[in-house]
Design an enzyme around this catalytic site. Sequence first.
Site, PDB file in Angstrom:
ATOM      1  N   LYS A   1      56.639  13.437  65.543  1.00 33.51           N
ATOM      2  CA  LYS A   1      57.858  12.855  66.291  1.00 33.51           C
ATOM      3  C   LYS A   1      58.243  13.536  67.577  1.00 33.51           C
ATOM      4  O   LYS A   1      58.092  14.577  67.753  1.00 33.51           O
ATOM      5  CB  LYS A   1      59.089  13.338  65.290  1.00 33.51           C
TER       6      LYS A   1
ATOM      7  N   LYS B   1      61.096  13.750  70.818  1.00 29.46           N
ATOM      8  CA  LYS B   1      62.642  13.386  71.145  1.00 29.46           C
ATOM      9  C   LYS B   1      62.565  12.575  72.555  1.00 29.46           C
ATOM     10  O   LYS B   1      61.983  12.753  73.321  1.00 29.46           O
ATOM     11  CB  LYS B   1      63.162  14.745  71.354  1.00 29.46           C
TER      12      LYS B   1
ATOM     13  N   ASP C   1      63.274  10.030  68.126  1.00 30.05           N
ATOM     14  CA  ASP C   1      64.494  10.389  67.736  1.00 30.05           C
ATOM     15  C   ASP C   1      65.247  10.508  68.766  1.00 30.05           C
ATOM     16  O   ASP C   1      64.930  11.204  69.703  1.00 30.05           O
ATOM     17  CB  ASP C   1      64.326  11.692  67.250  1.00 30.05           C
TER      18      ASP C   1
ATOM     19  N   GLU D   1      64.878   6.933  65.278  1.00 24.66           N
ATOM     20  CA  GLU D   1      65.869   7.966  64.705  1.00 24.66           C
ATOM     21  C   GLU D   1      66.977   7.782  65.288  1.00 24.66           C
ATOM     22  O   GLU D   1      67.150   8.352  66.709  1.00 24.66           O
ATOM     23  CB  GLU D   1      65.223   9.182  64.281  1.00 24.66           C
TER      24      GLU D   1
ATOM     25  N   GLU E   1      70.885  12.288  59.021  1.00 27.12           N
ATOM     26  CA  GLU E   1      71.023  13.610  59.021  1.00 27.12           C
ATOM     27  C   GLU E   1      72.570  13.899  59.594  1.00 27.12           C
ATOM     28  O   GLU E   1      73.049  14.958  59.093  1.00 27.12           O
ATOM     29  CB  GLU E   1      70.008  14.242  59.961  1.00 27.12           C
TER      30      GLU E   1
ATOM     31  N   ASP F   1      70.176  15.043  53.968  1.00 30.70           N
ATOM     32  CA  ASP F   1      70.195  16.166  54.406  1.00 30.70           C
ATOM     33  C   ASP F   1      70.759  17.117  53.563  1.00 30.70           C
ATOM     34  O   ASP F   1      71.820  16.689  52.793  1.00 30.70           O
ATOM     35  CB  ASP F   1      71.019  16.304  55.678  1.00 30.70           C
TER      36      ASP F   1
ATOM     37  N   HIS G   1      65.653  14.692  56.681  1.00 31.80           N
ATOM     38  CA  HIS G   1      65.898  15.686  57.854  1.00 31.80           C
ATOM     39  C   HIS G   1      65.621  16.956  57.461  1.00 31.80           C
ATOM     40  O   HIS G   1      66.195  17.327  56.236  1.00 31.80           O
ATOM     41  CB  HIS G   1      67.107  15.346  58.299  1.00 31.80           C
ATOM     42  N   ALA G   2      65.046  17.738  58.326  1.00 28.72           N
ATOM     43  CA  ALA G   2      64.799  19.177  58.097  1.00 28.72           C
ATOM     44  C   ALA G   2      64.626  19.949  59.194  1.00 28.72           C
ATOM     45  O   ALA G   2      65.054  19.449  60.329  1.00 28.72           O
ATOM     46  CB  ALA G   2      63.597  19.462  57.033  1.00 28.72           C
TER      47      ALA G   2
ATOM     48  N   GLU H   1      60.182  15.859  57.259  1.00 26.32           N
ATOM     49  CA  GLU H   1      60.442  16.544  58.487  1.00 26.32           C
ATOM     50  C   GLU H   1      59.822  18.060  58.277  1.00 26.32           C
ATOM     51  O   GLU H   1      60.323  18.599  57.180  1.00 26.32           O
ATOM     52  CB  GLU H   1      61.689  16.359  59.018  1.00 26.32           C
TER      53      GLU H   1
END
Length: 443
Positions: free
Chosen positions: A220, A222, A250, A276, A305, A328, A355-356, A386
């Site tokens: 993933k 950003k 994301d 995301e 999330e 989450d 989400h993590a 994640e």
Amino acid sequence: MVRGRICSLSVRDVRFPTSLGGHGSDAMHTDPDYSAAYVVLETDAEDGLKGYGITFTLGKGTEVVVCAVNALAHHVLNKDLGDIVGDFRGFYRQLTSDGQLRWIGPEKGVVHLATAAILNAVWDLWAKQEGKPLWKLLVDMDPRTLLSCIDFRYITDVLTEEEAYEILQKGQVGKKEREGQMLMHGYPAYTTSCAWLGYSDDTLKQLCTEALKAGWTRFKVKVGADLQDDVRRCRLIRNMIGPEKTLMMDANQRWDVPEAVKWMSQLAEFKPLWIEEPTSPDDILGHAAISKALAPLGIGVATGEQCHNRVIFKQLLQAKALQFLQIDSCRLGSVNENLSVLLMAKKFEIPVCPHAGGVGLCELVQHLIIFDFISVSASLQNRMCEYVDHLHEHFRYPVIIKKASYMPPKDAGYSTEMKEESVKKHQYPDGEVWKKLLAAQEN
């Protein structure tokens, strides 16, 4: 045998100064200090077991969550653990429906984060008393008992308790085999560690190379701060991982709806599986519009999330506003509310990809997603959890990743317990780490 009166609740503000550590950032949260409101519950039971709960925060504001935990503490103190879990739905509703505190929720924001921290500690204590990791406690639970932990208020127009029971009954078929599959192979993960904003190209290349060598196949990146920079970075990463591996993007809520569609049209050439949090997490119809616009490009929308509660998830599902649902473990009201969302996602056949990252989120959410596969979804298609590779060393029972998969925890509890040494060092503002940092800032 669940036993013991909860005789004390303590909560501490624990902050890890990640904004100084070169961890990178996303397009909206540019200087995070990964932090937690850390709750400890003690009972008067002879076994001396304690329950640990956390809510993840980004530094400033943790002290507000700590205040909210203390404001809710009277609902927990002097309660018998057996009575709590014997009527968990009633206890959940008592916590979330405090006649006065509800005004600054309801079931959202700081009060709900505090609720999650307390409930996470209760679940940790319950699982420890049963001598099971939390995922196993859930998997072994009779469906009716499991459903008695869920507050179905506000979601029965989409999922009734009887429908949820049917889902769990169907999930009994092949359950033992799926549990064996998890124990042997684990739950597939993806990495967010390679491509934060602020990383140099050399760092991106180095981290991608290391991840590929370690067997990662899902990455993933950003995006959202600068379009041309995103194009360059996404090209670099796609070239490194090749066309066959999975790439996600994301934006961390950066865009307006038209902007999201336009920006992602420019990034579509890199074949992302999803975008995301393209816009405000509260904008259900905006997510629906983005989903519709990006569908012809083969790009799904993922969010969750920062979804306040099960009601927002209900509406996202009703509006066909997401193709990947991201629970989450600390934003929602702990395991209780996450169970309702997992069951709604199953009804709509939308894959759950939690989400993590942060601090402790990987440790917690692995239990929920492993349970989901074994007892609810029974599918790994388009599903992954994640993973971010920092701060695990502060936990007594850190996640175990093998071949880019989460291996099911074997220790009893919810994996929420931090090392006391780490907590003392990083407690804000009196811990050794913060005393030094704050003194240096003053000078």
